[in-house]
Design a protein around this motif. Structure first.
Motif, mmCIF file in Angstrom:
data_model
loop_
_atom_site.group_PDB
_atom_site.id
_atom_site.type_symbol
_atom_site.label_atom_id
_atom_site.label_comp_id
_atom_site.label_asym_id
_atom_site.label_seq_id
_atom_site.Cartn_x
_atom_site.Cartn_y
_atom_site.Cartn_z
ATOM 1 N N SER A 186 0.862 -1.181 0.000
ATOM 2 C CA SER A 186 0.000 0.000 0.000
ATOM 3 C C SER A 186 0.896 1.227 0.000
ATOM 4 O O SER A 186 2.116 1.130 0.197
ATOM 5 C CB SER A 186 -0.911 0.007 1.236
ATOM 6 O OG SER A 186 -0.145 0.236 2.407
ATOM 7 N N GLY A 187 0.297 2.381 -0.224
ATOM 8 C CA GLY A 187 1.065 3.613 -0.183
ATOM 9 C C GLY A 187 1.733 3.842 1.158
ATOM 10 O O GLY A 187 2.706 4.604 1.272
ATOM 11 N N ASN A 188 1.245 3.153 2.180
ATOM 12 C CA ASN A 188 1.791 3.236 3.525
ATOM 13 C C ASN A 188 3.231 2.743 3.605
ATOM 14 O O ASN A 188 3.991 3.161 4.478
ATOM 15 C CB ASN A 188 0.888 2.411 4.469
ATOM 16 C CG ASN A 188 1.348 2.391 5.896
ATOM 17 O OD1 ASN A 188 1.858 3.373 6.399
ATOM 18 N ND2 ASN A 188 1.181 1.248 6.563
ATOM 19 N N GLY A 189 3.633 1.873 2.673
ATOM 20 C CA GLY A 189 4.954 1.251 2.761
ATOM 21 C C GLY A 189 5.785 1.345 1.494
ATOM 22 O O GLY A 189 6.600 0.460 1.234
ATOM 23 N N VAL A 190 5.596 2.418 0.722
ATOM 24 C CA VAL A 190 6.288 2.522 -0.561
ATOM 25 C C VAL A 190 6.862 3.921 -0.758
ATOM 26 O O VAL A 190 6.222 4.917 -0.433
ATOM 27 C CB VAL A 190 5.318 2.195 -1.727
ATOM 28 C CG1 VAL A 190 5.926 2.568 -3.069
ATOM 29 C CG2 VAL A 190 4.957 0.719 -1.717
ATOM 30 N N LYS A 191 8.079 3.981 -1.281
ATOM 31 C CA LYS A 191 8.667 5.226 -1.795
ATOM 32 C C LYS A 191 9.009 4.985 -3.257
ATOM 33 O O LYS A 191 9.877 4.176 -3.576
ATOM 34 C CB LYS A 191 9.931 5.611 -1.015
ATOM 35 C CG LYS A 191 9.667 6.249 0.344
ATOM 36 C CD LYS A 191 10.967 6.713 0.982
ATOM 37 C CE LYS A 191 10.735 7.369 2.332
ATOM 38 N NZ LYS A 191 10.055 8.675 2.214
ATOM 39 N N LEU A 192 8.318 5.682 -4.159
ATOM 40 C CA LEU A 192 8.488 5.472 -5.587
ATOM 41 C C LEU A 192 9.383 6.540 -6.208
ATOM 42 O O LEU A 192 9.202 7.738 -5.974
ATOM 43 C CB LEU A 192 7.130 5.490 -6.300
ATOM 44 C CG LEU A 192 6.232 4.265 -6.142
ATOM 45 C CD1 LEU A 192 4.871 4.531 -6.766
ATOM 46 C CD2 LEU A 192 6.871 3.038 -6.775
ATOM 47 N N SER A 193 10.337 6.096 -7.016
ATOM 48 C CA SER A 193 11.156 6.978 -7.854
ATOM 49 C C SER A 193 11.728 8.177 -7.099
ATOM 50 O O SER A 193 11.648 9.310 -7.571
ATOM 51 C CB SER A 193 10.326 7.466 -9.055
ATOM 52 O OG SER A 193 9.947 6.393 -9.873
ATOM 53 N N PHE A 194 12.291 7.941 -5.936
ATOM 54 C CA PHE A 194 12.956 9.024 -5.213
ATOM 55 C C PHE A 194 14.397 9.125 -5.698
ATOM 56 O O PHE A 194 14.974 8.169 -6.221
ATOM 57 C CB PHE A 194 12.905 8.794 -3.702
ATOM 58 C CG PHE A 194 13.597 7.553 -3.234
ATOM 59 C CD1 PHE A 194 14.955 7.568 -2.900
ATOM 60 C CD2 PHE A 194 12.917 6.354 -3.117
ATOM 61 C CE1 PHE A 194 15.606 6.425 -2.472
ATOM 62 C CE2 PHE A 194 13.554 5.197 -2.692
ATOM 63 C CZ PHE A 194 14.911 5.240 -2.369
#
Length: 336
Positions: A186-194
């Motif tokens: 879920s968005g709670n546990g993701v960091k995308l394309s940082f």
């Protein structure tokens, strides 16, 4: 929810005020032979093969990029520090899009004449994941283990630039279904394309993600999905809407929540609805928990660079449809 093993209340913290650059882990265990978290369009590789058989791309000024193996090692190190004292599984690595080259002294040779020592290669895309088996939950008779991983794609970088630039990575922490390695995100546990400039920045991003992640929130969500069911006819209606979504005019599609699942993945969901013994139809109905697993199962055919975003979208769609069945308007289009 009685089987939940709570996260450590006091995790080891890292003081970045006087930190030194983190050296990559050199003793990461070999890949275990088990069900893969990502299948199609990728190949398995070990840390040893990645380190010894692949070159590390450089920027135009010959400064090294962050290698795939350093990426894996840095996140692995951060997880071991944050979840201090827990047991850790073996990192599983998947790669795709090989780029072949040759050493400078072999530039004039034909490809058929090249010696093995004159060939070079690296993989543009790499994904990895490892579980923390001592942090687990049992839900609907299925064991869930906490899982950490990440993806990166060298084609996101302009390696011709003459100065070192920021590098893009994606990382996640979430639950993995042990029986099939379906990844629940879920968005709670993701960091995308940082973007980061160093391993130290990457380590800090991983630690920040672990600190912000609330595992009980995702477990509550999964428990909610377990209590709602789709009849066969309602399932067919939802799948029909999935197919219609792909053909909607852009102005109509913009007014509907995003659906990233592809036509071939929709076909896989339909097939598994009837043939998957664990998550398929039972007594002419399917729980939203099982429906979500069919979505995440189909996501294993995604390319590396779209895998995480589609996993998150699968959770958003399953949750949204579940809410729509109770009267919420946001995803109501998908149930007709």
């Amino acid at each position: 929810m009685n089987d939940l093993v709570l996260m450590p209340t006091m995790a080891k913290r890292f003081d970045f005020s006087d930190a030194e650059i983190i050296e990559p882990i050199v003793e990461v265990p070999k890949v275990a032979q088990n069900v893969s978290f990502l299948d199609a369009n990728t190949n398995a590789i070990t840390m040893e093969e990645l380190t010894n058989s692949c070159v590390v791309p450089t920027w135009g000024n010959q400064e090294l990029t962050i290698s795939h193996q350093d990426f894996v090692s840095c996140v692995y190190d951060a997880a071991k520090d944050y979840y201090h004292g827990e047991s850790f599984g073996t990192p599983e690595l998947r790669v795709s899009n090989i780029v072949r080259g040759r050493i400078p002294s072999a530039l004039g040779k034909r490809a058929s004449e090249l010696l093995e020592c004159e060939k070079t290669q690296f993989y543009q895309r790499m994904a990895f994941a490892f579980t923390i088996p001592s942090l687990f939950e049992t839900l609907n008779g299925q064991k869930l283990e906490l899982c950490v991983g990440g993806c990166r794609n060298y084609s996101d970088l302009n390696l011709y630039r003459q100065t070192k630039g920021a590098e893009k990575f994606s990382i996640f922490v979430g639950w993995r279904m042990k029986i099939c390695s379906n990844q629940i995100l879920s968005g709670n546990g993701v960091k995308l394309s940082f973007e980061v400039m160093s391993l130290r920045d990457l380590y800090k991003m991983a630690m920040d993600l672990f600190s912000a992640f609330i595992p009980s929130r995702d477990l509550h969500l999964l428990q909610t999905l377990s209590n709602t069911y789709l009849s066969e006819s309602r399932f067919a209606q939802v799948i029909g809407r999935f197919r219609m979504y792909q053909a909607l005019p852009n102005n109509v599609q913009r007014g509907i929540p995003k659906l990233l699942i592809t036509d071939s993945q929709i076909n896989a969901v339909c097939r598994e609805f009837y043939h998957n013994e664990t998550f398929g139809v039972k007594d002419n109905q399917i729980s939203m928990f099982d429906f979500h697993n069919l979505l995440t199962q189909s996501n294993k055919s995604s390319y590396i660079d779209s895998y995480i975003s589609r996993a998150v979208n699968a959770t958003e769609v399953a949750t949204g449809i579940n809410n729509a069945l109770y009267g919420d308007e946001k995803y109501s289009w998908f149930i007709g």
